[in-house]
Enzyme design. Structure first.
Site, mmCIF file in Angstrom:
data_model
loop_
_atom_site.group_PDB
_atom_site.id
_atom_site.type_symbol
_atom_site.label_atom_id
_atom_site.label_comp_id
_atom_site.label_asym_id
_atom_site.label_seq_id
_atom_site.Cartn_x
_atom_site.Cartn_y
_atom_site.Cartn_z
ATOM 1 N N SER A 218 -9.642 1.547 2.309
ATOM 2 C CA SER A 218 -9.198 2.167 1.643
ATOM 3 C C SER A 218 -7.796 1.233 0.973
ATOM 4 C CB SER A 218 -8.131 3.122 2.463
ATOM 5 O OG SER A 218 -7.781 2.918 3.442
ATOM 6 N N LYS B 42 1.626 -1.082 0.216
ATOM 7 C CA LYS B 42 -0.119 0.328 0.142
ATOM 8 C C LYS B 42 0.526 1.097 -0.137
ATOM 9 C CE LYS B 42 -3.583 1.832 2.389
ATOM 10 N NZ LYS B 42 -4.893 2.091 3.982
ATOM 11 N N SER C 95 -9.512 -0.565 6.897
ATOM 12 C CA SER C 95 -9.403 -0.426 5.740
ATOM 13 C C SER C 95 -8.818 -1.493 4.693
ATOM 14 C CB SER C 95 -8.527 1.114 5.438
ATOM 15 O OG SER C 95 -8.367 2.164 5.786
#
Lengths: 477, 477, 98
Positions: free
Chosen positions: B137, B62, B161
């Site tokens: 996210s 990420k 997330s």
């Protein structure tokens, strides 16, 4: 007019090897800019702080020495403000409230001004990180069109020591700062002779005026100058019928004046919050005890020892312990010369100090090696030189000359040969028959004769022996 | 292909460990056009450590986890050009086990969002159905796995997330116990809630990646060393689950997400079918109610917004990131305020509101209260976990939302937020296990257990994966 | 605490607190959304938190770091990529320009 002064003193813990929250070296001075840095002290995204254990021990030492109560829970707060020297947009500090606490509360420092003792109360002690250093390309904030930033200093451990507004004169402030400096030196946590290692914000109120804060003054000398200036300025305003409003001012160290800080659209709201990256640390009682056991002799105890064991006068003892370097110097000279007490201390305090810039006190051993002064003391003790000669030697020692060289060059050595001195005494008595006759009525005449003899010896005659001879001769006549 | 099988094949000498990254870039470019998965692609090469735990396994990271010399943007224009000088601890650990970082995945800007739509680089699409959100996210990491590009990836989970995208794309995701995975190198959003965690297409891979990244890190003061050793997870990643794990497993079925007014009845019904299966395999399932759960998102947002306003204060454009104003011919306030216009709207509004919450007069009202409410929730969840092995909820109680869903009123996300944020607020580990996938309504289960008890989550997860879920069956180890 | 009114001054105050300059359209949007967000988070005010401490760190006490220096060449090389002047980072002046 009643003057009230409170201080927020920031001192760097210069004895640490690393910064407060990262493993960068704490020895940043003299390094090329931005070479003593890492993601943590640059506030790089993703970096996290780690607390330096030794910094906590140093803070414990200071809190114990200032009789302050250490909070058992070590907690950290973020203080938000926006300034180009603050890479994270907040400073990791400590705070009283918002679920966290200050490092230590309360405490005091005893000071002496003109022989009078006074207790200055400490409000709190905090640990926090130093911001980066800003340099102005033109050398002046007003004329520079941009600034230069060096992060080498960013993250250095600072102690913030806040006093109650207990000081009533610039002299008391100076005494307080000197005492604080001496304590920190004795604790070996800070060498405050290093440039920028001691900074202060000063709160001053005069008469009925509001409190004025003068921010970010560096060094003991400037702090004292700033206070003198600000007190005089406020008195002047009040005497002219003006009013002192609450405000923040800055010290202009070049022009030696305080200036109003720029007005902001809004006052800064620090938005303190507990730093979630730093869980509480319960300071173990054992750690505090361990530190307590290693506490060195502090200035006050040292002065007491000088008075009780060395027979020093209170005044000289306290002057000596106002600086660790000075007290160490005295002890070294006493040890090397085998002579202790006011004679040695007086030579250091009243003579040597007169020739050394107070900023250079920590270098006293390099300016005049204690071995040299000890030799002077020994010569004096053996009556090979007079006290007057000793005093005259001091500035020459400061210039780097050695005691033996001076004596030789100046042709100094004390005349103690009785025959030589008797001859001179006889000459003087012959030259001054009147005085001999007056001696019954005027005892001071003896002193006059001794003076004349000394003059004839070029001040090299041993005054004790001369006096003996003179008294004998008078009795005989 | 599961990474564990691949690694076993290498071990048996059946395939070469560079096989998985061969042609990777070409495959990615094709898939990326469809789903917008990667922000930055690395150049995967063969210079990884051989014969280690993850040798040759392509892993996506990420883009809020910093990677040395590989651009890290947090999906923000502010960091569009930021190339870090260091690796996050988790990245270091992956690299030292031979894992190959293949690229940085798309996400909500600074991890603020539930749909993957606040990215400066445009939204990621759901590989199960490109018209839907993959969840945020960690949207890109989930899509990279779900589309088959990589077997495993790193995500971060502040308020769901990792788990929401796992639930919506039909993969596995774990939010570890707070303090079990180092956050050093994770760009902070809300420090006391953020955790890095593994995401994978197989529960065995999930456990393997977790075993590699987990554990105490001296660089993160919030990590804890009292945990199940990583060797245990690494070993078990290649082993079948305890066949008796379901027998008398005590499961607390959390009532609130099932009866939430915004919950989707079809999703809940299908989820309940699987709960019945758990019972059929021997689990004891009882319904528990914690009404405070419905207010958990509000608690969460107060804390997260405040922390965000603090953590994002560092983005000024001075040391890293983009600037619209140069340093010359401006002043600090203007420079700072104008460069920060580059944040996207979701980030801006969270910083603005967070700054307000922390400001004078509001801290106690909101922030302090939220922290205490969080402690209360922690207490209530732990009371349940004292009686039950796990708390169960759906991974999501609604189907994936469309990409144009308007989340400007965050209360519209209360149904999913409430079941997800409770684990973050209480610091508890939570796993999402897919049960069935379809183009519109993937079904999954979330299990929450006591602190430091990830091992039980993996054991149950493996059991469900092998015997209960309707996913393409995982091969037995 | 008195009710917060979303006046222009209040928005300006928030811009200053957060140091983010907003466009006029953003100010309008912020007013609308603040009303929604505050109404939502105001639910926190109704939670009875009597007897709860604000701290729930999962570990009992933090470890401290030993005072041993380590130098970081990478951070230096990172900064050296910026436009430096004699090794210094250039920044804007602090004193407001007229």
């Amino acid at each position: 007019m009643n003057i009230k002064i409170g201080l927020e003193v920031h001192v760097q813990l210069t004895s640490l090897k690393t910064k407060l929250f990262c493993s960068c070296s704490a020895d940043y001075r003299g390094k090329p800019p931005n070479t003593n840095i890492c993601p943590v002290c640059l506030g790089m995204p993703g970096s996290l702080p780690r607390v330096n254990k030794e910094a906590i021990k140093s803070a414990i030492k200071v809190a114990l020495a200032l009789n302050s109560n250490i909070n058992q829970v070590l907690a950290w707060a973020r203080k938000h403000y926006f300034y180009p020297d603050l890479p994270k947009g907040y400073q990791i500090s400590q705070y009283d409230g918002k679920g966290v606490a200050t490092f230590a509360k309360g405490g005091y420092i005893n000071i002496r001004v003109n022989g009078k003792k006074k207790k200055i109360k400490i409000r709190r002690i905090n640990i926090e990180e130093d911001p980066a250093r800003i340099v102005y390309p033109t050398g002046d904030a007003e004329t520079s069109s941009y600034i230069l930033i060096d992060y080498n200093r960013s993250g250095i451990a600072l102690l913030e020591i806040v006093t109650e507004p207990d000081m009533n004169s610039p002299e008391e402030v100076r005494a307080f700062l000197e005492k604080l400096r001496s304590i920190l030196e004795h604790l070996e946590v800070s060498d405050l002779s290093l440039e920028g290692s001691m900074r202060a914000d000063v709160n001053i109120s005069v008469g009925d005026g509001e409190r004025v804060e003068v921010k970010n003054i560096s060094g003991l000398k400037d702090i004292e100058q700033a206070i003198r200036y600000e007190v005089a300025r406020q008195i002047d305003v009040l005497e002219k019928g003006g009013r002192i409003e609450r405000e923040t001012r800055h010290w202009d160290s070049t022009r030696k004046i305080t200036k109003p800080a720029r007005v902001k659209e809004y006052e800064e709201d620090y938005r303190y919050m507990p730093d979630p990256n730093l869980p509480f640390y319960i300071i173990p009682d054992e750690l505090i005890e361990e530190v307590r056991k290693t506490l060195p002799e502090l200035p006050e105890e040292r002065a007491a020892r000088f008075i009780n064991q060395h027979g020093l006068s209170e005044y000289l003892a306290h002057v000596l312990v106002s600086s660790k370097a000075l007290a160490d110097y005295y002890e070294k000279v006493a040890e090397l010369s085998g002579v202790k007490g006011d004679k040695v201390a007086g030579l250091i305090v009243t003579d040597l100090l007169g020739w050394i810039d107070s900023e250079d006190l920590s270098n006293i051993s390099r300016i005049v090696p204690p071995e040299d002064l000890a030799e002077v003391v020994k010569l004096l003790e053996k009556n090979e030189i007079t006290i007057k000669m000793a005093k005259e030697m001091i500035p020459l020692l400061v210039r780097g000359e050695k005691p033996r060289q001076i004596i030789e060059r100046m042709g100094w050595s004390v005349i103690r040969n009785r025959a030589v001195l008797e001859k001179i005494v006889d000459d003087v008595l012959k030259e001054n028959p009147q005085v001999l006759k007056d001696i019954e009525r005027n005892p001071r005449a003896v002193q006059f004769i001794i003076g004349k003899v000394l003059e004839k010896t070029g001040k090299k005659g041993d005054p004790k022996i001369i006096a003996e001879i003179v008294r004998e001769k008078i009795r005989l006549s | 292909m599961r990474a564990v099988d691949f690694l076993l094949s290498i071990k048996r000498g059946e395939i070469d460990d560079v096989k998985l990254i061969e042609g990777f870039r070409e495959r990615v470019i094709a898939e990326d056009e469809k789903y917008n998965i990667f922000i930055t692609l690395a150049e995967p090469d063969e210079a990884f450590h051989r014969k280690r735990l993850l040798s040759g396994v392509p892993i996506a990271v990420k883009d809020n986890i910093v990677t040395k010399n590989l651009r890290t943007t947090c999906a923000s224009q502010v960091l569009e050009n930021f190339v870090p000088s260091y690796d996050a601890t988790v990245v270091e650990r992956i690299k030292s086990e031979g894992g190959v970082i293949v690229g940085k995945t798309n996400m909500d800007e600074f991890a603020m969002g539930a749909l993957g739509t606040t990215s400066y680089f445009g939204p990621t699409r759901n590989p199960l159905n490109p018209s839907l959100s993959p969840g945020g996210s960690s949207s890109g990491s989930a899509a990279a796995i779900s589309s088959g590009l990589v077997p495993m990836a790193l995500g971060s989970d502040t308020g769901g997330s990792i788990r929401l995208p796992a639930a919506w794309t039909g993969i596995y995701g774990l939010k570890p116990t707070y303090g079990l995975v180092s956050r050093y190198g994770l760009v902070s959003y809300s420090d006391s809630l953020d955790q890095i965690g593994p995401m994978a297409s197989s529960i065995f891979d999930l456990e393997l990646l977790f075993g590699v990244i987990m554990g105490w890190d001296e660089k993160d003061p919030t990590t804890y060393d009292k945990h199940v050793p990583s060797e245990v997870f690494i070993k078990r990643a290649f082993m079948n689950p305890d066949p008796h794990i379901m027998r008398n497993l005590r499961v607390a079925l959390l009532k609130e997400p099932l009866v939430h007014e915004d919950a989707d009845q079809k999703v809940v019904d299908r989820f309940m079918d699987y709960v019945s299966e758990l019972e059929a395999y021997g689990a004891v399932v009882e319904e528990v109610s914690i009404p405070l759960v419905n207010k958990a998102p509000q608690i969460y947002y107060v804390i997260a917004f405040s922390d965000a306003s603090s953590n994002l204060a560092r983005y000024s454009g001075l040391l890293y990131g983009k600037r619209v104003v140069d340093v010359i011919d401006t002043d600090w306030d203007e420079y700072y305020m104008r460069n920060r216009k580059l944040f996207g709207w979701e980030v801006k509004r969270r910083i603005l509101l967070g700054s307000f919450i922390l400001s004078a007069g509001y801290y106690e009202m909101y922030y302090d209260r939220a922290l205490r409410a969080r402690a209360k929730l922690y207490d209530e969840l732990n009371k349940v976990l004292a009686k039950y092995d796990v708390i169960a909820t759906p991974g999501s109680n609604i189907p994936p939302l469309p990409l144009d869903f308007d989340a400007s009123d965050l209360s519209r996300l209360n149904a999913i937020d409430s079941l997800l944020v409770i684990a973050n607020l209480a610091g508890l580990p939570a796993i999402v296990i897919p049960l069935e996938v379809s183009t519109n309504t993937p079904i999954s289960i979330q299990l929450i257990s006591q602190k430091w008890s990830e091992d039980i989550l993996f054991e149950i997860g493996k059991y469900i994966a092998l015997y209960i879920s309707k996913l393409e069956r995982e091969l037995e180890a | 605490m008195k009710k917060i009114e979303f006046t222009d001054d209040f928005i300006k105050h928030l811009e200053w607190l957060a140091r983010i300059e907003l466009e006029d359209s953003e100010k309008k949007r912020l007013k609308e959304e603040l009303a929604l967000l505050l109404r939502y988070i105001d639910d926190v005010l109704s939670i009875d938190v009597e007897g709860y401490s604000p701290y729930i760190y999962p570990k009992p006490s933090m470890e401290l770091r030993e005072d041993i220096p380590v130098s970081d060449e990478d951070a230096y090389s990172y900064l050296s990529r910026l436009a430096l002047e004699e090794g210094f980072v250039k920044g804007p002046v602090v004193i407001k320009k007229k």
